[in-house]
Design an enzyme around this catalytic site. Sequence first.
Site, PDB file in Angstrom:
ATOM      1  N   SER A  37       0.860  -1.176   0.000  1.00 53.47           N
ATOM      2  CA  SER A  37       0.000   0.000   0.000  1.00 53.47           C
ATOM      3  C   SER A  37       0.895   1.224   0.000  1.00 53.47           C
ATOM      4  O   SER A  37       2.049   1.174   0.469  1.00 53.47           O
ATOM      5  CB  SER A  37      -0.888   0.010   1.249  1.00 53.47           C
ATOM      6  OG  SER A  37      -1.523   1.264   1.421  1.00 53.47           O
TER       7      SER A  37
ATOM      8  N   TYR B 196      -1.694   0.390  10.629  1.00 51.94           N
ATOM      9  CA  TYR B 196      -1.745  -0.111   9.255  1.00 51.94           C
ATOM     10  C   TYR B 196      -0.457   0.249   8.510  1.00 51.94           C
ATOM     11  O   TYR B 196       0.090  -0.565   7.768  1.00 51.94           O
ATOM     12  CB  TYR B 196      -2.960   0.485   8.543  1.00 51.94           C
ATOM     13  CG  TYR B 196      -3.164  -0.003   7.133  1.00 51.94           C
ATOM     14  CD1 TYR B 196      -3.320  -1.358   6.853  1.00 51.94           C
ATOM     15  CD2 TYR B 196      -3.231   0.907   6.068  1.00 51.94           C
ATOM     16  CE1 TYR B 196      -3.529  -1.798   5.551  1.00 51.94           C
ATOM     17  CE2 TYR B 196      -3.445   0.475   4.779  1.00 51.94           C
ATOM     18  CZ  TYR B 196      -3.589  -0.877   4.517  1.00 51.94           C
ATOM     19  OH  TYR B 196      -3.796  -1.303   3.228  1.00 51.94           O
TER      20      TYR B 196
END
Length: 252
Positions: free
Chosen positions: A137, A150
Amino acid sequence: MAPSRIAVVTGASSGIGAATARQLATAGYRVVLTARRKDRVEALAEEIIAAGGQATAYTLDVTDRTAVDEFATAFKTIAVLVNNAGGALGLDPVATGDPADWRQMYETNVLGTLNLTQALLPKLIASGDGTVVVVSSTAGHGTYEGGAGYVAAKHGAHVLAETLRLEILGEPVRVIEVAPGLVRTEEFALTRFGGDEERAAKVYEGVPAPLTADDVADTITWAVTRPSHVNIDLLVVRPRAQASNTKLHRER
């Protein structure tokens, strides 16, 4: 491409994983779909087969190392491993973040990727022309408020890919990292916010065209299908409306 060309896709029950499985099947791979939700992967396998592709569904939790090792015994060789299983939980600051959420994100995004990669790397090497894909990501390349758990997990996935590429240099295996930015899928934000549909919808509110799962799957499939001497080390893909993790254009 020979029918024996096998591509394993984790987290294939929805979103980017499901879209990647469809596109790799169209590209001629026999896809092995893994996820925890048996009904979802079985339905997708049936869909791919009905469309003329080759697919097998396998119920698998990537954080269960015993199950992963058992899964790996089914193969002599594989051509592609797409480590897609992952996800985000919460958007709380460091001061109040839930350690259980952090642990789960790390176990899925990092240890899940480690488990599959370790178990299947010998099969990839044995193929003589293997590819490992890590779907990370943009969060793994730049932090933002509320995202530390995250971000830490996706940075771990990024570092895993980067280090593996150094360590297996000389083996017939490529290591590709694809780092998507804002992608609108049916479940990502909904899972992150514990099923709160209103809060999930606000993530994409006013954004003219977030990426779709198919956009990312197209990027993954393109990278995988380059000539075998071409390695796409890192490909960051964002929608035009997003300049960084913290700068997003919204129309009012």
